[in-house]
Design an enzyme around this catalytic site. Structure first.
Site, mmCIF file in Angstrom:
data_model
loop_
_atom_site.group_PDB
_atom_site.id
_atom_site.type_symbol
_atom_site.label_atom_id
_atom_site.label_comp_id
_atom_site.label_asym_id
_atom_site.label_seq_id
_atom_site.Cartn_x
_atom_site.Cartn_y
_atom_site.Cartn_z
ATOM 1 N N ASN A 286 78.627 51.008 119.279
ATOM 2 C CA ASN A 286 78.681 50.597 117.769
ATOM 3 C C ASN A 286 79.982 50.648 116.972
ATOM 4 O OD1 ASN A 286 78.014 53.433 118.589
ATOM 5 N ND2 ASN A 286 78.476 53.683 116.459
ATOM 6 N N GLN B 267 72.603 48.646 119.473
ATOM 7 C CA GLN B 267 73.667 47.355 118.934
ATOM 8 C C GLN B 267 73.508 46.005 120.015
ATOM 9 O OE1 GLN B 267 75.222 47.200 116.193
ATOM 10 N NE2 GLN B 267 75.313 49.292 115.296
ATOM 11 N N SER C 124 66.297 49.371 117.517
ATOM 12 C CA SER C 124 66.001 49.629 116.237
ATOM 13 C C SER C 124 66.067 48.296 115.357
ATOM 14 C CB SER C 124 67.240 50.782 115.861
ATOM 15 O OG SER C 124 66.998 50.690 114.344
ATOM 16 N N THR D 231 50.602 57.812 112.192
ATOM 17 C CA THR D 231 50.100 56.292 111.884
ATOM 18 C C THR D 231 51.238 55.254 111.797
ATOM 19 O OG1 THR D 231 48.608 57.475 110.492
ATOM 20 C CG2 THR D 231 48.469 55.282 109.939
ATOM 21 N N CYS E 52 83.960 60.482 106.116
ATOM 22 C CA CYS E 52 84.607 60.828 104.794
ATOM 23 C C CYS E 52 84.743 62.227 104.938
ATOM 24 C CB CYS E 52 83.763 60.393 103.729
ATOM 25 S SG CYS E 52 83.549 58.669 103.728
HETATM 26 N N1 PLP Z 1 72.493 54.006 118.157
HETATM 27 C C1 PLP Z 1 73.555 53.147 118.008
HETATM 28 C C2 PLP Z 1 74.200 52.825 119.074
HETATM 29 C C3 PLP Z 1 73.434 52.721 116.569
HETATM 30 O O1 PLP Z 1 74.496 52.056 115.972
HETATM 31 C C4 PLP Z 1 72.609 53.340 115.592
HETATM 32 C C5 PLP Z 1 72.844 53.162 114.316
HETATM 33 O O2 PLP Z 1 73.807 52.986 113.630
HETATM 34 C C6 PLP Z 1 71.783 54.285 116.090
HETATM 35 C C7 PLP Z 1 71.626 54.576 117.482
HETATM 36 C C8 PLP Z 1 70.580 54.951 115.321
HETATM 37 O O3 PLP Z 1 69.753 54.002 114.833
HETATM 38 P P1 PLP Z 1 68.716 54.175 113.746
HETATM 39 O O4 PLP Z 1 69.604 54.112 112.225
HETATM 40 O O5 PLP Z 1 67.722 53.013 113.830
HETATM 41 O O6 PLP Z 1 68.367 55.547 113.641
#
Ligand code: PLP
Length: 376
Positions: free
Chosen positions: A146, A176, A195, A233, A318
């Site tokens: 990511n 990603q 996601s 749910t 940050c």
């Molecule tokens: N894994 C990766 C590689 C991600 O980039 C992210 C979100 O930035 C997540 C997991 C977490 O996903 P979610 O925001 O749906 O919890």
């Protein structure tokens, strides 16, 4: 405003939102209810499940469990399958995996082991394999990083891992990757997290794809939804919107991949090399270009860009805490703290335009040169 922080989240797909609206306003019933209106929604969820799964996996071998987010999917995989002994992952994982692995140690479940990264952000496969022994129960290797956008060949890695220890459960965080890079799950991968909000879906919707033959101990226990694998749910509106957004995203996957590869390179070409150094590999996802303004603070540049109408991400949190200030992924690739401090992550979506790329480059050059001048 030019939005180049799509790896953090994407704008919900408007048409998918409209199509799904009926599930919020009219078909709002509980899918577990016995009357026709509720029960009918089970069929709608089944359609969504199949549509989302079939894009990346063989439906005879895999099934899909809806969750509330990528983080939940990662956590469910890790806490359901890491057993006494050790569990192996990489030094570049998102905190949803990295922190869960650290928690395995706190809870006395398993010893977490972290495989080093190469300069390009991919895991060093040889060193990963060296960490796996007969006591390894679980291995997790992210698909697309990511921060840098590096792509791990998870099908090949899973195969090598199983050759070393066939009892290992192999998981990959595909958050990603899903809907962004051409890919199908190989037969050695057991679990894969996705996601919705990274591809035009809504925040709060995710899924864990699992091999059918694998018994998934529930992480949330209650009403027995998702065939007892994940109680709670179902978010029917969010799930249907995810289905429709994914339908659109997969339809343009190849075209977006080609176009964004060109945009990523256009942006890199246009950036002033006396200010910015490239961190993202050439063969990474076209959706992410990470650069570092070495010697400058990425966080300051982020705010300067924001004031000029450009939203970007940064590698550092940050925080002035040395432990959290620097991106551990960037450090794990062998870069120094000066480089890690200057990271900007520019991330795209299918909606990003060439004009936005050109304007973004002009803004980044202007603020980079300006800050550099002021620091001298
Ligand atoms: N894994 C990766 C590689 C991600 O980039 C992210 C979100 O930035 C997540 C997991 C977490 O996903 P979610 O925001 O749906 O919890």
């Amino acid at each position: 405003m030019i939005y180049l922080d799509n790896a953090a989240t994407t704008k919900p797909h408007a048409e998918a939102f409209e199509r799904a609206r009926v599930y919020a306003e009219e078909k709002f019933y509980n899918p577990s209810a016995l009357y026709n209106e509720g029960y009918a929604l089970q069929g709608e969820l089944k359609t969504a499940r199949s549509a989302l799964l079939s894009k990346v996996a063989d439906e005879n071998t895999f099934e899909l469990v809806f969750t509330s987010c990528g983080t939940e999917s990662d956590n469910q995989a890790i806490f359901s399958f890491a057993r006494r002994g050790n569990a192996v992952t990489t030094a570049g994982e998102h905190s949803a995996v990295a922190a869960a692995f650290a928690e395995l140690k706190n809870r006395g479940v398993a010893e977490p082991r972290f495989a080093p990264l190469q300069k390009d952000g991919c895991v060093n496969v040889e060193k990963l394999l060296a960490l796996i022994d007969e006591k390894t129960s679980f291995v997790s290797v992210m698909h697309v990083n990511n921060e840098l956008g590096s792509i791990n060949d998870i099908n090949a890695i899973a195969k090598l891992v199983k050759q070393k220890n066939p009892r290992v459960i192999f998981h990959s965080d595909g958050v990603q990757a899903y809907g962004k890079i051409p890919f199908r799950l190989g037969k050695e991968v057991d679990l894969y997290s996705v996601s919705a909000h990274k591809i035009g879906g809504l925040k709060g919707v995710g899924a864990l794809i699992k091999r059918k033959s694998l018994t998934l101990p529930p992480y949330l226990i209650g009403g027995g939804q998702e065939s007892g694998k994940r109680s709670g749910t179902e978010n029917t509106f969010g799930i249907k919107q995810f289905e429709y957004a994914a339908q659109a995203k997969f339809a343009s996957l190849e075209a977006d991949f080609k176009r964004l590869t060109a945009y990523r390179e256009t942006l890199w070409e246009a950036l002033d090399k006396s200010v910015y150094s490239r961190l993202s590999p050439q063969d990474g996802t076209p959706y992410i270009l990470s650069v570092s303004a070495i010697g400058l603070r990425g966080e300051i540049l982020l705010h300067m860009a924001n004031d000029k109408g450009l939203i970007v991400g940064t590698g550092s949190a940050c925080s002035s805490n040395v432990k959290t200030r620097y991106s551990k992924t960037v450090l794990a690739c062998g870069h120094d703290t000066k480089t890690a401090d200057g990271v900007l992550r520019l991330s795209f979506s299918g909606e990003t335009t060439e004009a936005e790329i050109e304007q973004a480059a002009a803004i980044l050059n202007e603020i980079g040169r300006d800050l550099k001048r002021r620091m001298q």
